[in-house]
Design a protein around this motif. Structure first.
Motif, PDB file in Angstrom:
ATOM      1  N   ASP A 144      -0.092 -18.371 -31.614  1.00  0.00           N
ATOM      2  CA  ASP A 144      -0.439 -19.710 -32.105  1.00  0.00           C
ATOM      3  C   ASP A 144       0.717 -20.673 -31.878  1.00  0.00           C
ATOM      4  O   ASP A 144       0.517 -21.867 -31.638  1.00  0.00           O
ATOM      5  N   VAL A 145       1.920 -20.119 -31.977  1.00  0.00           N
ATOM      6  CA  VAL A 145       3.137 -20.898 -31.759  1.00  0.00           C
ATOM      7  C   VAL A 145       4.101 -20.033 -30.961  1.00  0.00           C
ATOM      8  O   VAL A 145       4.248 -18.842 -31.244  1.00  0.00           O
ATOM      9  N   ILE A 146       4.748 -20.620 -29.969  1.00  0.00           N
ATOM     10  CA  ILE A 146       5.718 -19.866 -29.180  1.00  0.00           C
ATOM     11  C   ILE A 146       6.953 -20.715 -28.929  1.00  0.00           C
ATOM     12  O   ILE A 146       6.857 -21.884 -28.560  1.00  0.00           O
ATOM     13  N   GLY A 147       8.124 -20.116 -29.169  1.00  0.00           N
ATOM     14  CA  GLY A 147       9.392 -20.747 -28.847  1.00  0.00           C
ATOM     15  C   GLY A 147       9.965 -20.056 -27.617  1.00  0.00           C
ATOM     16  O   GLY A 147      10.024 -18.822 -27.570  1.00  0.00           O
ATOM     17  N   ILE A 148      10.366 -20.834 -26.631  1.00  0.00           N
ATOM     18  CA  ILE A 148      10.834 -20.259 -25.368  1.00  0.00           C
ATOM     19  C   ILE A 148      12.257 -20.728 -25.083  1.00  0.00           C
ATOM     20  O   ILE A 148      12.532 -21.928 -25.051  1.00  0.00           O
ATOM     21  N   GLU A 149      13.147 -19.758 -24.863  1.00  0.00           N
ATOM     22  CA  GLU A 149      14.518 -20.056 -24.479  1.00  0.00           C
ATOM     23  C   GLU A 149      14.667 -19.860 -22.968  1.00  0.00           C
ATOM     24  O   GLU A 149      13.936 -19.097 -22.355  1.00  0.00           O
ATOM     25  N   GLU A 150      15.668 -20.535 -22.413  1.00  0.00           N
ATOM     26  CA  GLU A 150      15.902 -20.542 -20.952  1.00  0.00           C
ATOM     27  C   GLU A 150      14.604 -20.894 -20.224  1.00  0.00           C
ATOM     28  O   GLU A 150      14.203 -20.253 -19.257  1.00  0.00           O
ATOM     29  N   TYR A 151      13.979 -21.937 -20.737  1.00  0.00           N
ATOM     30  CA  TYR A 151      12.708 -22.415 -20.192  1.00  0.00           C
ATOM     31  C   TYR A 151      12.936 -23.138 -18.862  1.00  0.00           C
ATOM     32  O   TYR A 151      13.974 -23.784 -18.655  1.00  0.00           O
ATOM     33  N   TYR A 152      11.964 -23.019 -17.988  1.00  0.00           N
ATOM     34  CA  TYR A 152      12.051 -23.669 -16.676  1.00  0.00           C
ATOM     35  C   TYR A 152      10.667 -24.174 -16.269  1.00  0.00           C
ATOM     36  O   TYR A 152       9.665 -23.481 -16.464  1.00  0.00           O
ATOM     37  N   THR A 153      10.634 -25.376 -15.751  1.00  0.00           N
ATOM     38  CA  THR A 153       9.363 -25.903 -15.243  1.00  0.00           C
ATOM     39  C   THR A 153       9.629 -26.976 -14.179  1.00  0.00           C
ATOM     40  O   THR A 153      10.694 -27.611 -14.174  1.00  0.00           O
ATOM     41  N   ARG A 154       8.670 -27.129 -13.306  1.00  0.00           N
ATOM     42  CA  ARG A 154       8.681 -28.213 -12.335  1.00  0.00           C
ATOM     43  C   ARG A 154       7.493 -29.126 -12.615  1.00  0.00           C
ATOM     44  O   ARG A 154       6.584 -28.772 -13.358  1.00  0.00           O
ATOM     45  N   ARG A 158       3.463 -24.046  -8.189  1.00  0.00           N
ATOM     46  CA  ARG A 158       3.281 -22.803  -8.939  1.00  0.00           C
ATOM     47  C   ARG A 158       4.183 -22.705 -10.153  1.00  0.00           C
ATOM     48  O   ARG A 158       3.886 -21.978 -11.101  1.00  0.00           O
ATOM     49  N   PHE A 159       5.310 -23.412 -10.129  1.00  0.00           N
ATOM     50  CA  PHE A 159       6.225 -23.352 -11.262  1.00  0.00           C
ATOM     51  C   PHE A 159       6.138 -24.593 -12.147  1.00  0.00           C
ATOM     52  O   PHE A 159       7.103 -24.950 -12.816  1.00  0.00           O
ATOM     53  N   ALA A 160       4.986 -25.206 -12.172  1.00  0.00           N
ATOM     54  CA  ALA A 160       4.690 -26.233 -13.176  1.00  0.00           C
ATOM     55  C   ALA A 160       4.269 -25.482 -14.445  1.00  0.00           C
ATOM     56  O   ALA A 160       3.092 -25.435 -14.825  1.00  0.00           O
ATOM     57  N   MET A 161       5.270 -24.861 -15.100  1.00  0.00           N
ATOM     58  CA  MET A 161       4.998 -23.911 -16.176  1.00  0.00           C
ATOM     59  C   MET A 161       4.411 -24.573 -17.416  1.00  0.00           C
ATOM     60  O   MET A 161       3.617 -23.965 -18.136  1.00  0.00           O
ATOM     61  N   THR A 162       4.805 -25.804 -17.672  1.00  0.00           N
ATOM     62  CA  THR A 162       4.264 -26.497 -18.849  1.00  0.00           C
ATOM     63  C   THR A 162       2.749 -26.610 -18.744  1.00  0.00           C
ATOM     64  O   THR A 162       2.018 -26.323 -19.710  1.00  0.00           O
TER      65      THR A 162
END
Length: 372
Positions: A144-154, A158-162
């Motif tokens: 329901d909720v996630i905290g992500i460290e060392e997050y990366y996005t473009r 393919r790496f549009a992670m958000t």
């Protein structure tokens, strides 16, 4: 010729007895680590870090004396028993609480924390396979909720992670903090929620472009509001040469004084910095008007001052429902538990799971929390 004194220990036993005394002293010093501020006495923190191997060595001494049929086994038994509280911090005693089906209870919150190492294997370049496997975990567990460290996005590709994570959890509620200063390649921390985020902020724990920070979000679930603090405490910042040295020590057992001092200096600096950072997070949380969760990569072990201070007045999900050694780090440094989920007393912990899949250098961790 003089007769051998009755009851005198053989030479080999006397040698092992002195070794045993040394190991017990090291164990007792390790017990002080959770309550000793490294900014005052830093050397104690190293004994806390070494607690697992020191404990194992004492267990070997018990075995040795047992094979010798000697009551001297009681020396290490008593020393271990004196620190049973520290033992419980490192080992979970709750089987049967792992990997549960997601509850339909409306008061339940599935909380996940994951240091994704930029969605790549440790030391590797970005690869689509690892990216897909990490997303598959999030999709399967549906936090329901996630905290992500060392997050990366473009922004695209393919790496549009958000965009990918928003689609998986079926929500547009998120906060991404970029510490890289690059708009095209975002590197930082993120919080995603299935429920509305009504406020958000950041607690600066380090210089602006450092990933060791704390972000928080106030999340509205129905008529209730709770806060998530997603933390990434001070990293040790080992260089490739440091990992090569650790690997050499592991294989050959031959230490180098210069390299050992360099590693020790980095560890000491990190101990001191994390003590300061925990104070900042706890001071902020003490003024929080809502129930709150503190979760993330603490970069420290259960026998550390930083973890002990952070968990004061809170429920550590691993203590409540964890089982086994609780290791969450799987990189080149010794594999300890350094990722945590802690909740204020308004929550009950109903389950705790470490997903042991080697994708980044951390395992994802999630817990089911009941908001009372």
């Amino acid at each position: 010729m003089k007769a051998k004194k009755k009851g005198k220990l053989p030479l080999i036993d006397r040698i092992f007895l002195w070794i045993n005394f040394g190991l017990c002293l090291a164990l007792l010093l390790a017990y002080l680590a959770p309550v000793t501020d490294p900014r005052k006495v830093w050397i104690i923190a190293f004994f806390g870090l070494a607690y697992p191997p020191i404990l194992f060595a004492n267990l070997l001494m018990i075995l040795y004396w047992a094979l010798r049929r000697s009551r001297l086994a009681l020396i290490s038994i008593i020393a271990i028993a004196c620190g049973f509280g520290v033992l419980k911090n490192n080992i979970g005693f709750h089987p049967g609480n792992r990997d549960p089906l997601k509850s339909s209870d409306t008061n339940m919150i599935r909380m996940m924390t994951y240091n994704v190492h930029s969605f790549k294997k440790y030391g590797s370049a970005n690869d689509v396979s690892t990216r897909n496997d990490i997303l598959a975990i999030i999709s399967a567990k549906q936090p329901d909720v996630i905290g992500i460290e060392e997050y990366y996005t473009r922004k695209k590709g393919r790496f549009a992670m958000t965009d990918s994570i928003k689609k998986i959890i079926g929500s547009d509620n998120y906060d991404v903090q970029n510490f890289s200063g690059n708009e095209n390649d975002v590197e930082g921390m993120a919080i995603f929620s299935k429920w509305p985020i009504i406020a958000k902020g950041i607690i600066m724990l380090a210089p602006t472009f450092s990933g060791n920070q704390c972000i928080y979000a106030d999340i509205k679930k129905g008529t209730r509001i709770f806060r998530l603090y997603s933390v990434h405490l001070q990293s040790i910042n080992f260089d490739p040469e440091d990992y090569r040295y650790i690997d050499t020590i592991t294989k050959s057992g031959k230490p180098d004084i210069g390299s050992t001092k360099r590693l020790g200096g980095k560890l000491k600096k990190a101990f001191l910095k994390r003590a300061e950072q925990v104070e900042l997070v706890k001071a902020h949380a003490s003024k929080c008007p809502y129930p709150f969760i503190i979760a993330g990569d603490f970069n420290d072990t259960p026998t550390s001052f930083a973890v002990n201070q952070m968990e004061k007045g809170m429920k550590n999900a691993f203590h409540e429902k964890g089982f086994g050694l609780g290791r969450t780090y799987n990189g080149d440094f010794p594999n300890y538990q350094i990722d945590y989920i802690m909740a204020s007393k308004q929550f009950d912990v109903t389950s705790y799971t470490i997903i042991e899949k080697k994708l980044s250098d951390h395992f994802p961790v999630y817990a089911d929390l009941m908001l009372r």
